[in-house]
Design a protein around this motif. Structure first.
Motif, mmCIF file in Angstrom:
data_model
loop_
_atom_site.group_PDB
_atom_site.id
_atom_site.type_symbol
_atom_site.label_atom_id
_atom_site.label_comp_id
_atom_site.label_asym_id
_atom_site.label_seq_id
_atom_site.Cartn_x
_atom_site.Cartn_y
_atom_site.Cartn_z
ATOM 1 N N ASN A 154 96.463 68.082 34.642
ATOM 2 C CA ASN A 154 95.872 68.846 35.741
ATOM 3 C C ASN A 154 96.650 70.077 36.160
ATOM 4 O OD1 ASN A 154 93.912 66.848 35.900
ATOM 5 N ND2 ASN A 154 95.173 65.624 37.268
ATOM 6 N N ALA B 189 101.152 71.290 46.323
ATOM 7 C CA ALA B 189 100.851 70.094 45.538
ATOM 8 C C ALA B 189 101.911 69.832 44.469
ATOM 9 C CB ALA B 189 99.476 70.220 44.897
ATOM 10 N N ALA C 230 104.743 68.213 46.147
ATOM 11 C CA ALA C 230 104.380 66.868 46.573
ATOM 12 C C ALA C 230 104.396 65.887 45.402
ATOM 13 C CB ALA C 230 103.009 66.883 47.234
ATOM 14 N N LEU C 231 103.959 66.355 44.227
ATOM 15 C CA LEU C 231 103.958 65.473 43.056
ATOM 16 C C LEU C 231 105.373 64.957 42.798
ATOM 17 C CD1 LEU C 231 101.612 67.402 40.606
ATOM 18 C CD2 LEU C 231 101.269 65.086 41.470
ATOM 19 N N THR D 174 106.590 62.564 45.855
ATOM 20 C CA THR D 174 105.860 61.303 45.957
ATOM 21 C C THR D 174 106.082 60.430 44.728
ATOM 22 O OG1 THR D 174 103.925 62.387 45.025
ATOM 23 C CG2 THR D 174 104.000 62.189 47.419
ATOM 24 N N LYS E 225 104.916 60.988 41.776
ATOM 25 C CA LYS E 225 103.846 61.077 40.784
ATOM 26 C C LYS E 225 104.272 61.935 39.604
ATOM 27 C CE LYS E 225 99.995 60.349 43.910
ATOM 28 N NZ LYS E 225 98.683 60.772 44.340
ATOM 29 N N ASP F 30 91.873 69.478 44.392
ATOM 30 C CA ASP F 30 93.151 69.177 43.759
ATOM 31 C C ASP F 30 93.065 67.794 43.120
ATOM 32 O OD1 ASP F 30 96.396 69.972 44.186
ATOM 33 O OD2 ASP F 30 95.906 67.910 43.648
ATOM 34 N N PRO F 31 93.310 67.711 41.809
ATOM 35 C CA PRO F 31 93.097 66.436 41.126
ATOM 36 C C PRO F 31 94.053 65.333 41.590
ATOM 37 C CG PRO F 31 93.556 68.211 39.563
ATOM 38 C CD PRO F 31 93.755 68.772 40.919
ATOM 39 N N SER F 32 95.245 65.693 42.076
ATOM 40 C CA SER F 32 96.207 64.658 42.446
ATOM 41 C C SER F 32 96.055 64.209 43.889
ATOM 42 C CB SER F 32 97.635 65.155 42.251
ATOM 43 O OG SER F 32 97.748 65.925 41.103
ATOM 44 N N PHE F 33 95.737 65.161 44.790
ATOM 45 C CA PHE F 33 95.727 64.815 46.207
ATOM 46 C C PHE F 33 94.384 65.091 46.872
ATOM 47 C CE2 PHE F 33 100.088 66.030 45.064
ATOM 48 C CZ PHE F 33 100.734 64.845 45.336
ATOM 49 N N ALA G 73 88.543 63.394 39.722
ATOM 50 C CA ALA G 73 89.918 63.854 39.528
ATOM 51 C C ALA G 73 90.051 64.616 38.217
ATOM 52 C CB ALA G 73 90.881 62.663 39.553
ATOM 53 N N GLU G 74 89.225 65.648 38.105
ATOM 54 C CA GLU G 74 89.250 66.498 36.913
ATOM 55 C C GLU G 74 89.833 67.845 37.315
ATOM 56 O OE1 GLU G 74 88.165 65.937 33.730
ATOM 57 O OE2 GLU G 74 88.014 63.831 34.318
ATOM 58 N N PRO G 75 90.460 68.545 36.387
ATOM 59 C CA PRO G 75 90.953 69.876 36.737
ATOM 60 C C PRO G 75 89.812 70.887 36.809
ATOM 61 C CG PRO G 75 91.478 69.381 34.458
ATOM 62 C CD PRO G 75 90.819 68.153 35.016
ATOM 63 N N GLY H 284 90.874 74.258 37.104
ATOM 64 C CA GLY H 284 91.920 74.593 36.157
ATOM 65 C C GLY H 284 91.442 74.677 34.723
#
Lengths: 441, 314
Positions: free
Chosen positions: A257, A267, A270-271, A274, A276, B145-148, B160-162, B165
């Motif tokens: 991603n 973000a 944060a990754l 956290t 991740k 945002d795919p992560s959050f 949860a796909e980019p 992006g």
């Protein structure tokens, strides 16, 4: 009920049609347009104006200190957001409404102003340049003359890692590129993102390319490019650096991603905190961001940091660093208050209390002889970090300014776009060099 | 009303040759249009002339302005990036129209009859239009945002796909967010249009045994012809010059790669990041010509300017 007439009487149909379409066009444009307000500088006859970025809160303290000592000729400080600022400054200089003192990144962007005759050179006697780290001063030195005074902390790019995540995967912090690739494979098995990257912002990706080129080809390659020799983009080491980046990407180092992650949203930071993601390559300002968002990570000693991995068979020194040496304050050549401005630059910028304030904020200012001050820092995690950054810079044979700042501003966009395309593997490693040399010529 | 405003006739070719002398009413009209014309001249025509002049000059925004002749134009027209940006712009225009028109029409038709629940929905649907494009851009960037973002919600992991992006999906994601912002406006246009249709038409059709679908196709749609022309022109020309949301969603770069770098964004990057004002002005002139051509074309093809009544004989 009739249809709505656009003109009151039966005029010429063709003309009416034109009027109708112009009206519609104007309506559509006003619907899409957004309002901008021009700068409204309030210049008092005796005072000074200074422009800087809105995150420069410590710098603001130095202005406050100056204003306290000079109540009848104060500095009016205006703070702006990052992208707005660069454009506003450019437009203001074009319109001869620029501030007396302005904030910049040094490098090619500052050189644009120097070449246009908009900036005054500063002498050793005027601003005491000898107190600053020499490698940092290079970013504001053009043709042997100094055009700016460093105004905040050193910002080399380093590799951050989350100790807990690495430990769980049984991975040591990577020292070489091969270590890094091996770590990536192991971390992928643990279902974490090996390297957190905000590729949507493009400039974080560029940091990899800067380091990889410096490690594989040595600092001479980009020095040559920055001096105006755009054919050097076709040097085999540029292709190799792109190959290394694409290999990392192919190995899944940045997860699936990365290209959706924007740095400003926080973000990518944060990754890392956290858990991740395991690692992140970023400037030293990231330490303060993490300290603010996840103080526990620092308290538990779980945030690690190290220099960017070495390439054992590369020509560059593994001690070289890239990033932003510092931001600079420069003097407008058209200023009517030059002596007052020089007083501020010499006696208030990075003075003793400013240095203390930066150290307390986890940032190392580019000032010589900080050892005793570093030894006096009370927080262990801060002391460790500050010493790491200070030593990294002191021991570095070369400190390369970020390419997008070092090159003339008309090349910044092609550079970032081609970097992104190389990262996305839309172009081959060799194509990066060819299209950059075309953009630079 | 009919006494004051004569309905222009279909066979108006004769007036082309014999323009009547200006009457008192006409000079009143000019006087009333004066403020608008003045503003339009000052803020649209004057800068336009400046931009055309600048497109023939060399200027980095700092130094002095130099003559460039046709260099900017040949540069822009021979650059593959310009054509790619133009193609993306056309894509945004066409897909936006295809997505927004049916949705706006459906929403407008839903909101048109009076009712408390419908009014509540109308308010909710209208909400995105009140937000600034930057706020919308930042919000969607965070949501996608795919992560959050929403993809992190249990049960929504397929999101949860980019989306922003991926070079293949980014443009369509941007078009979706643009639609989210502007559909309420067009729905409002259609709602107003539908409310103006006399109920007598529907009653007569119902008496003749026409069902709801037939009434929609045979009465609502034809009666909305001019609303549709207005809405389409605004949509097409609006997306031709659309900038802010795409700028924010792509992090100011038109990325990933150049997947969302539409012509207005390319113009901005050339002018304000690369500081090549001459070339950026050439792109701007190109945009003006395209915009004018497009709105002329839509008004001509649709007969919008003739403004025939849709309700003759009512």
């Amino acid at each position: 009920m009739q249809g709505i007439p656009l003109t009151g009487s039966s005029g010429i149909p063709g003309a009416r049609r034109a009027v109708a379409s112009v009206v519609v066009l104007a309506a559509a444009m006003s619907l899409a347009a957004c309002g901008t307000s021009g700068p409204s500088t309030t210049e008092s006859a005796k005072g000074l104006t200074m422009w800087a970025l809105n995150d420069q809160t410590i710098l603001k303290d130095s202005v406050d200190a100056y204003n306290k000592d000079h109540p009848d000729a104060k500095i009016t400080l205006r703070l702006f957001a990052n992208d707005d600022y660069k454009q506003k400054l450019r437009v203001a200089f074009g319109a001869d409404q620029a501030p007396d003192i302005f904030f910049s990144w040094g490098g090619g962007a500052l050189n644009d102003y120097v070449e246009a005759g908009k900036v005054d050179a500063l002498t050793e006697a005027q601003v005491d340049t000898a107190r600053f780290t020499p490698s940092v001063m290079q970013s504001a030195t053009f043709g042997g003359e100094v055009y700016g005074v460093p105004a905040n902390g050193l910002a080399p790019v380093v590799l951050y890692y989350n100790k807990k995540v690495l430990k769980k995967a049984g991975v040591e912090p990577p020292k070489t590129y091969d270590d890094l690739l091996a770590a990536v494979r192991k971390l992928k098995g643990e279902d974490v993102v090996p390297l957190s990257l905000a590729a949507n912002s493009k400039w974080p990706t560029l940091m990899y390319l800067e380091y990889l080129l410096d490690r594989t080809g040595g600092s001479r390659v980009f020095t040559k490019i920055a001096s105006g020799d755009s054919a050097t983009w076709k040097d085999p080491s540029v292709t190799r650096a792109n190959q290394y980046l694409q290999d990392l990407s192919k190995a899944g180092a940045f997860g699936d991603n990365a290209s959706s992650v924007s740095y400003d949203q926080g973000a990518s930071t944060a990754l890392l905190y956290t858990g991740k993601a395991a690692m992140e390559v970023m400037g030293t300002w990231e330490y303060a961001n993490i300290a603010k968002a996840a103080p526990d990570l620092l308290k538990d000693g779980d945030l690690g940091y190290t220099a960017f991995p070495a390439l054992p068979d590369g020509a560059g020194s593994p001690k070289n660093i890239v990033g932003n040496p510092s931001n600079f304050l420069s003097l407008n050549a058209a200023s009517k208050n030059k002596s007052a401005a020089l007083t501020y630059l010499k006696d208030y910028v990075l003075d003793d209390s400013q240095v203390d304030a930066y150290l307390a904020a986890g940032s190392v200012p580019p000032v010589k002889g900080l050892e005793s001050k570093l030894a006096a820092v009370t927080s262990t995690s801060d002391k460790q970090w500050l010493t790491f950054v200070y030593d990294l810079v002191q021991n570095a044979p070369g400190f390369q300014l970020s390419w997008d700042q070092a090159l003339p501003s008309d090349q910044a966009d092609p550079l970032l776009t081609n970097t992104d395309k190389s990262f996305l593997r839309q172009i081959s490693p060799a194509e990066f060099g060819t299209s950059m040399s075309k953009a630079g010529s | 009303m009919t006494a004051l405003v004569p309905t222009p006739t279909r066979t108006s070719t004769s007036t082309r040759t014999s323009t009547p002398p200006p009457t008192r009413r006409q000079s009143h009209g000019l006087l009333m249009a004066a403020p608008a014309l003045l503003l339009f001249g000052l803020f649209a025509l004057v800068p336009l002339v400046g931009v055309v002049a600048l497109s023939l000059a060399r200027w980095d925004g700092l130094g002095s302005v130099g003559w460039a002749g046709g260099a900017n134009w040949t540069g822009v027209l021979t650059d593959g990036a310009t054509w790619q940006a133009l193609w993306l712009t056309v894509k945004v225009m066409a897909v936006s129209w295809l997505v927004q028109t049916p949705v706006a029409l459906a929403l407008g038709a839903f909101q048109a009859p009076r009712g408390r629940l419908r009014a509540l929905f109308a308010v909710l649907f209208f909400f995105p239009l009140l937000l600034s494009a930057v706020a919308i851009g930042l919000t969607w960037q965070a949501l996608l945002d795919p992560s959050f973002g929403i993809g992190a919600t249990p049960g929504l992991h397929w999101l949860a796909e980019p989306l922003l992006g991926s070079p293949d999906l980014a443009l369509y994601t941007v078009i979706f967010v643009i639609a989210w912002q502007f559909v309420p406006f067009h729905a409002l246009l259609y709602q107003a249009g539908i409310r103006q249709i006399p109920t007598a038409l529907y009653e007569a059709a119902a008496l003749d045994g026409a069902g709801p679908a037939t009434r929609f196709w045979r009465i609502t749609l034809p009666q909305l012809k001019y609303t549709m022309v207005t809405s389409s022109t605004l949509m097409l020309v609006g997306s031709l010059t659309y900038f802010d949301l795409i700028f924010v969603l792509s992090g100011g770069t038109g990325g990933p790669g150049t997947a969302t770098r539409v012509l207005p964004l390319a113009m901005y990057i050339t002018g304000f990041q690369a500081h090549d004002m001459g070339r950026a002005s050439a792109v701007a002139t190109l945009l003006v010509v395209l915009g004018l051509g497009l709105s002329l074309l839509t008004t001509r093809l649709s007969g919008f300017a003739r403004m025939d009544s849709q309700q003759e004989g009512m």
